[in-house]
Structures are given as structure tokens and as C-alpha cells.
Scaffold this active site. Structure first.
Site, PDB file in Angstrom:
ATOM      1  N   CYS A   1     -11.470   4.827 -29.470  1.00  0.00           N
ATOM      2  CA  CYS A   1     -12.562   5.808 -29.500  1.00  0.00           C
ATOM      3  C   CYS A   1     -13.307   5.852 -28.183  1.00  0.00           C
ATOM      4  O   CYS A   1     -14.440   5.392 -28.051  1.00  0.00           O
ATOM      5  CB  CYS A   1     -13.500   5.591 -30.677  1.00  0.00           C
ATOM      6  SG  CYS A   1     -13.862   3.904 -31.005  1.00  0.00           S
ATOM      7  N   GLU A   2     -12.599   6.353 -27.173  1.00  0.00           N
ATOM      8  CA  GLU A   2     -13.195   6.690 -25.883  1.00  0.00           C
ATOM      9  C   GLU A   2     -12.446   7.919 -25.414  1.00  0.00           C
ATOM     10  O   GLU A   2     -11.206   7.957 -25.494  1.00  0.00           O
ATOM     11  CB  GLU A   2     -12.968   5.575 -24.850  1.00  0.00           C
ATOM     12  CG  GLU A   2     -13.658   4.298 -25.187  1.00  0.00           C
ATOM     13  CD  GLU A   2     -14.018   3.485 -23.949  1.00  0.00           C
ATOM     14  OE1 GLU A   2     -14.059   4.041 -22.834  1.00  0.00           O
ATOM     15  OE2 GLU A   2     -14.277   2.287 -24.135  1.00  0.00           O
TER      16      GLU A   2
ATOM     17  N   GLU B   1       4.061  -6.846   1.987  1.00  0.00           N
ATOM     18  CA  GLU B   1       3.663  -7.213   0.625  1.00  0.00           C
ATOM     19  C   GLU B   1       3.671  -5.996  -0.298  1.00  0.00           C
ATOM     20  O   GLU B   1       2.642  -5.635  -0.865  1.00  0.00           O
ATOM     21  CB  GLU B   1       2.253  -7.817   0.634  1.00  0.00           C
ATOM     22  CG  GLU B   1       2.080  -9.040   1.514  1.00  0.00           C
ATOM     23  CD  GLU B   1       0.605  -9.424   1.704  1.00  0.00           C
ATOM     24  OE1 GLU B   1      -0.277  -8.615   1.354  1.00  0.00           O
ATOM     25  OE2 GLU B   1       0.352 -10.527   2.192  1.00  0.00           O
ATOM     26  N   PRO B   2       4.815  -5.343  -0.482  1.00  0.00           N
ATOM     27  CA  PRO B   2       4.821  -4.185  -1.376  1.00  0.00           C
ATOM     28  C   PRO B   2       4.694  -4.628  -2.821  1.00  0.00           C
ATOM     29  O   PRO B   2       5.242  -5.658  -3.220  1.00  0.00           O
ATOM     30  CB  PRO B   2       6.194  -3.556  -1.123  1.00  0.00           C
ATOM     31  CG  PRO B   2       7.057  -4.702  -0.702  1.00  0.00           C
ATOM     32  CD  PRO B   2       6.159  -5.657   0.053  1.00  0.00           C
ATOM     33  N   GLY B   3       3.943  -3.891  -3.598  1.00  0.00           N
ATOM     34  CA  GLY B   3       3.836  -4.149  -5.024  1.00  0.00           C
ATOM     35  C   GLY B   3       4.280  -2.915  -5.781  1.00  0.00           C
ATOM     36  O   GLY B   3       5.361  -2.846  -6.364  1.00  0.00           O
TER      37      GLY B   3
ATOM     38  N   GLY C   1       0.762  -1.241   0.000  1.00  0.00           N
ATOM     39  CA  GLY C   1       0.000   0.000   0.000  1.00  0.00           C
ATOM     40  C   GLY C   1       0.789   1.285   0.000  1.00  0.00           C
ATOM     41  O   GLY C   1       0.233   2.358  -0.203  1.00  0.00           O
TER      42      GLY C   1
ATOM     43  N   TYR D   1       0.884  -2.129 -12.123  1.00  0.00           N
ATOM     44  CA  TYR D   1      -0.498  -2.000 -12.580  1.00  0.00           C
ATOM     45  C   TYR D   1      -0.560  -1.419 -13.993  1.00  0.00           C
ATOM     46  O   TYR D   1      -1.445  -0.642 -14.329  1.00  0.00           O
ATOM     47  CB  TYR D   1      -1.340  -1.195 -11.562  1.00  0.00           C
ATOM     48  CG  TYR D   1      -1.219  -1.765 -10.170  1.00  0.00           C
ATOM     49  CD1 TYR D   1      -1.818  -2.980  -9.871  1.00  0.00           C
ATOM     50  CD2 TYR D   1      -0.461  -1.138  -9.177  1.00  0.00           C
ATOM     51  CE1 TYR D   1      -1.681  -3.552  -8.610  1.00  0.00           C
ATOM     52  CE2 TYR D   1      -0.315  -1.702  -7.916  1.00  0.00           C
ATOM     53  CZ  TYR D   1      -0.931  -2.904  -7.637  1.00  0.00           C
ATOM     54  OH  TYR D   1      -0.782  -3.465  -6.394  1.00  0.00           O
TER      55      TYR D   1
ATOM     56  N   TYR E   1      -8.492   5.216 -12.879  1.00  0.00           N
ATOM     57  CA  TYR E   1      -8.334   5.859 -11.566  1.00  0.00           C
ATOM     58  C   TYR E   1      -8.069   7.364 -11.670  1.00  0.00           C
ATOM     59  O   TYR E   1      -7.620   7.962 -10.697  1.00  0.00           O
ATOM     60  CB  TYR E   1      -7.147   5.240 -10.809  1.00  0.00           C
ATOM     61  CG  TYR E   1      -7.113   3.737 -10.723  1.00  0.00           C
ATOM     62  CD1 TYR E   1      -8.107   3.023 -10.059  1.00  0.00           C
ATOM     63  CD2 TYR E   1      -6.048   3.024 -11.273  1.00  0.00           C
ATOM     64  CE1 TYR E   1      -8.036   1.644  -9.953  1.00  0.00           C
ATOM     65  CE2 TYR E   1      -5.984   1.640 -11.174  1.00  0.00           C
ATOM     66  CZ  TYR E   1      -6.973   0.965 -10.508  1.00  0.00           C
ATOM     67  OH  TYR E   1      -6.897  -0.398 -10.400  1.00  0.00           O
TER      68      TYR E   1
ATOM     69  N   ARG F   1      -4.514   2.917 -16.119  1.00  0.00           N
ATOM     70  CA  ARG F   1      -4.602   3.693 -14.867  1.00  0.00           C
ATOM     71  C   ARG F   1      -5.197   5.091 -15.039  1.00  0.00           C
ATOM     72  O   ARG F   1      -6.048   5.496 -14.249  1.00  0.00           O
ATOM     73  CB  ARG F   1      -3.241   3.765 -14.168  1.00  0.00           C
ATOM     74  CG  ARG F   1      -2.713   2.387 -13.728  1.00  0.00           C
ATOM     75  CD  ARG F   1      -1.520   2.479 -12.793  1.00  0.00           C
ATOM     76  NE  ARG F   1      -1.903   3.043 -11.516  1.00  0.00           N
ATOM     77  CZ  ARG F   1      -1.703   4.282 -11.136  1.00  0.00           C
ATOM     78  NH1 ARG F   1      -1.043   5.113 -11.912  1.00  0.00           N
ATOM     79  NH2 ARG F   1      -2.133   4.704  -9.972  1.00  0.00           N
TER      80      ARG F   1
HETATM   81  C1  LIG Z   1      -2.703  -5.192  -3.911  1.00  0.00           C
HETATM   82  C2  LIG Z   1      -2.225  -5.807  -2.662  1.00  0.00           C
HETATM   83  C3  LIG Z   1      -0.919  -5.564  -2.217  1.00  0.00           C
HETATM   84  C4  LIG Z   1       0.029  -4.628  -2.922  1.00  0.00           C
HETATM   85  O1  LIG Z   1      -0.391  -3.308  -2.842  1.00  0.00           O
HETATM   86  P1  LIG Z   1       0.584  -2.146  -3.350  1.00  0.00           P
HETATM   87  O2  LIG Z   1      -0.217  -0.914  -3.139  1.00  0.00           O
HETATM   88  O3  LIG Z   1       0.887  -2.401  -4.765  1.00  0.00           O
HETATM   89  O4  LIG Z   1       1.796  -2.173  -2.488  1.00  0.00           O
HETATM   90  C5  LIG Z   1      -0.503  -6.211  -1.072  1.00  0.00           C
HETATM   91  N1  LIG Z   1      -1.318  -7.062  -0.399  1.00  0.00           N
HETATM   92  C6  LIG Z   1      -2.577  -7.312  -0.794  1.00  0.00           C
HETATM   93  C7  LIG Z   1      -3.416  -8.253  -0.014  1.00  0.00           C
HETATM   94  C8  LIG Z   1      -3.069  -6.698  -1.942  1.00  0.00           C
HETATM   95  O5  LIG Z   1      -4.332  -6.937  -2.323  1.00  0.00           O
END
Ligand SMILES: *Cc1c(COP(=O)(O)O)cnc(C)c1O
Length: 422
Positions: A346-347, A275-277, A241, A375, A318, A314
């Protein structure tokens, strides 16, 4: 330190001019810097270590699940957070240690659960009672016991875009934190289930850290309650997050984040999972595109590019902001012009940016859309029968195509006429 910098008016990724990649693979194409990925991983784990935390990183693959990206982070030591059977297959194919795989998601099917039990993954994050029962049945039938975390919904507003806020009571995620003690009691009595962890994830692209503090404080209280109830809580999974800077200079400080974790949860003797993404993958990638036409109207100049909302959704989905840069910046002192950067679909939502300053550009010129490593490719579709685009990984002066461009023949080959059509 970004790996996307100008040298002699040319934009490079690490030591490779982006124009060379465009020449070699065509456009549009996603380009990832391996060094940016590994640097982000080192910064993230370094900040946690400096705060004295016992931490493990399970990369949230949904941000970017290209095998080469997963492999890069796995080599650094990352595990994986997966949200589907497909992602589990990718994590295993990329060489992630099964013991370091966490399975998240509100709707794991029986098949997916079986697949993960068979693979012997490290942890299941449970989001409902029926899911808990299903997992117990599958694990018990397989003659094994699995580690679970109960994902709690702490009822905290993450103050981010409403589509990526996940920790409010009205959101579909997790189990009401007030019901956790009951769920834990039940989990402890079920065969095949070992409840040892709590998980929380309140949303994505958080730029203010106070919702984290609020959520983690509630988790700390819950740990005390569960321990009073006689459960052994050894692991806390704090989700992802953490927001990044998409050009507004509002990204939170990693050290402040680590400090909040240390203050709220550091003294509990638990192993911490993160859990960083987006934080790892977002800044490491760009979408490289070519201008097809420049069209001037009464009030606007449109730069129409060969990438579109199907490649990077995105902005359309968003209202997300991405910086846009020219690959060749003449830097000749001429004042920049303002362009609306749009795709061919065409949007009206197929717009990457409005009134963006760029040097005078024309057909054939290249641009990049920055911070597209997370993403981006994973959310692409073939809307308008536009094939999925290629992905390239760069290391130093080398680059390699890590996903080939889909071709239209492959797409058509998956379809057929109905039996009664000729
Ligand atoms: C999407 C998600 C993440 C990663 O979120 P980021 O904002 O990309 O860091 C981690 N854990 C869970 C359960 C998620 O659904």
C-alpha cells in the site's frame, strides 16, 4: 545478444522456458543467466584488451552479491570490489582470490578493517584522513603493510540520477582532488601503509561518457603531480558506473569507453582496475512474477502482480524504467492493451510501470521485469512482512535455485517479546 528470447511464443532464459522455473520454484523469483554474465564479462575485458590496456576487473559485488553470481564471475577471472565486512565474507566464501579484492566505502569500521587486513586483501580505497589513520594503526598492529589507493573526488557531475551521482564536491565520497598531494604525503609517512594507487568512481548508470573523460583527465594530471612529489603510482582504479540500456537505447558504447581510458590514462604505465557492477549483472537477470488480479478502473487497467517494491525497489527509489514482457506472447495479431503493472504494497510508489503495452493478460499469467540482475535482489527488504524471494541461476538447459525463499517462520523466530511481556 540477450539470453532472454521467445521461442514458439514462450519466453526462454537460455534453453529453459521461464514458465518451467515458475512452476518449480514459485513466484516471484529472480532468474539469472550464467551465459549472460560470462558474455558481459568477456565483452568488457575484450574491449579493454582491444584498446591495449593492462586491466583487471574487480566485480562490484554490491550490484548482485549472490554467491553463485560471484562464483560465476570469479571463475572468469574477476576479483571483487567489496563495501562491507559482509561482502568481504561473501567474496571469500565464493572463492575470490584475496589478492584481487578491493575494499571501497566511506565508512569502514575498525572491525571491518581488521577483518580485511587479516584476509590479506589486495587494496584498500581510502576516503578520509581518519580512515587512513585507523587503517595504519590496524595494519601496523598486525605487523603488516597494506596497499592503499586514495579515492579522489574529481568534482565532476556524472549527469545521472542524483541519488547515484558520487563525484561532485558536495557528495560524501572521496577526498577533494585538490588535497590529494597532502594526503599522499601523509600516507607515505605512516607505518603499515603503502600508497601506490589512485581510485575514482563518479557515479552509476552513466549514459554519457564525457564525465568519464573529464574525471580521467584530472586523474592523469594528478599522477604526474604525485610522481613529481616522489611517489610511485603503479595502479589506477577507475571504478564502475558504465550505464546499460534499460529500454531507452541510450547505453554508451563499450569501445568508446575503452578508447577514452586509453587516451587519457593508457600511456602512464599503470595497471588499471575496473569495478563494473551493473554492466555485468544488470542485463543478466529478470524478476519473474505472476499476475494475481487484473482490475479495470474508469481510465486504467491495473495488472496486480505478486512481486512488489520490497523485491525490486529501483522504480520506487530512482524512478527507474524497466521493460516488462509477458512470458507467453500469443503474437496473434491482436492489438496490445495498456496496463499499469503494480505490486500489492500500500504505497503508490509500488508500481513497476505505467501504461505498458501487453497482450491481454489475466490472473495466473506470468510476466518478467527485465534488467533486474543488478541492484535488485541485493536491495530487497521484507517490508510488509514479505519474505525475501528465491534466486535461480540458469546454464543452458539446466537451472538451480541459488537462494531459497525465506519463510515467515524464520523471520518471526528472529524476534521475541521483551522480558517483561508474557
Ligand atoms: C557502486 C560502485 C561501483 C559499481 O558501480 P556500477 O554502476 O554498478 O558499475 C564501483 N565502484 C564503487 C566504488 C562503487 O561504489
Amino acid at each position: 545478444m540477450t539470453q532472454f528470447e521467445y521461442k514458439d511464443n514462450e519466453l526462454y532464459v537460455e534453453k529453459v522456458p521461464l514458465s518451467r522455473i515458475a512452476e518449480s520454484t514459485g513466484t516471484p523469483v529472480y532468474v539469472y543467466s550464467e551465459t549472460a554474465l560470462t558474455d558481459a564479462y568477456q565483452r568488457f575485458t575484450g574491449a579493454l584488451a582491444d584498446a591495449g590496456l593492462d586491466a583487471r576487473v574487480c566485480y562490484a559485488m554490491k550490484a548482485n552479491s549472490n554467491l553463485a553470481v560471484i562464483r560465476t564471475l570469479a571463475v572468469c577471472g574477476a576479483g571483487a570490489d567489496v563495501v562491507s565486512g559482509g561482502e568481504l565474507a561473501r567474496a571469500l566464501a565464493a572463492g575470490v582470490n584475496p589478492a584481487e579484492i578491493v575494499f571501497s566505502g566511506v565508512g569502514k569500521t575498525e572491525d571491518e578493517i581488521r577483518q580485511a587486513v587479516t584476509a590479506n586483501i589486495g587494496q584498500f580505497n581510502i576516503e578520509s584522513l581518519p580512515e587512513l589513520d585507523m587503517l595504519s594503526q590496524v595494519a601496523h598492529a598486525a605487523g603488516t603493510t597494506v596497499n592503499i589507493a586514495v579515492r579522489v573526488n574529481p568534482d565532476v557531475d556524472a549527469d545521472t540520477h542524483h541519488k547515484i551521482s558520487t563525484g561532485r564536491q558536495q557528495d560524501k565520497f572521496g577526498i577533494d582532488i585538490g588535497h590529494t598531494r597532502d594526503v599522499y604525503r601523509r600516507a607515505a609517512a605512516l607505518p603499515g601503509i603503502l600508497p601506490t594507487a589512485i581510485a575514482v568512481h563518479i557515479g552509476s548508470q552513466l549514459t554519457d561518457l564525457s564525465p568519464f573523460r573529464e574525471a580521467f583527465t584530472r586523474v592523469a594530471e594528478l599522477v604526474a603531480e604525485l610522481r613529481t612529489d616522489g611517489h610511485s603510482i603503479t595502479t589506477l582504479d577507475l571504478g564502475g558506473g558504465l550505464g546499460i540500456d534499460y529500454g531507452h537505447h541510450t547505453a554508451p558504447d563499450l569501445r568508446d569507453y575503452a578508447e577514452i581510458v586509453a587516451e587519457t590514462l593508457g600511456g602512464l604505465g599503470c595497471m588499471l582496475v575496473f569495478e563494473p557492477g551493473r554492466y555485468l549483472a544488470g542485463p543478466a537477470g529478470v524478476l519473474l512474477a505472476k499476475i494475481i488480479y487484473v482490475k479495470d478502473s474508469e481510465t486504467r487497467s491495473f495488472a496486480i502482480v505478486d512481486a512488489a517494491m520490497n523485491d525490486l525497489v529501483r522504480p520506487a527509489m530512482y524512478e527507474a524504467h524497466h521493460e516488462i514482457m509477458p512470458v507467453r506472447d500469443p503474437d496473434d495479431g491482436a492489438p496490445p492493451r495498456k496496463y499499469d503493472i503494480v505490486g500489492p504494497i500500500c504505497e503508490t510508489g509500488d508500481t513497476f510501470g505505467t501504461e505498458r503495452p501487453l497482450p491481454e493478460v489475466g490472473a495466473g499469467d506470468l510476466i518478467v521485469i527485465r534488467d533486474a540482475g543488478a541492484y535488485g535482489a541485493v536491495m530487497a527488504s521484507s517490508y510488509n512482512s514479505r519474505p525475501l524471494i528465491a534466486e535461480v541461476l540458469v546454464r543452458g538447459d539446466k537451472f538451480s535455485m541459488v537462494r531459497s525463499r525465506q519463510d515467515i517462520a524464520t523471520i518471526l523466530a528472529q524476534e521475541s517479546f521483551a522480558d517483561w511481556q508474557t
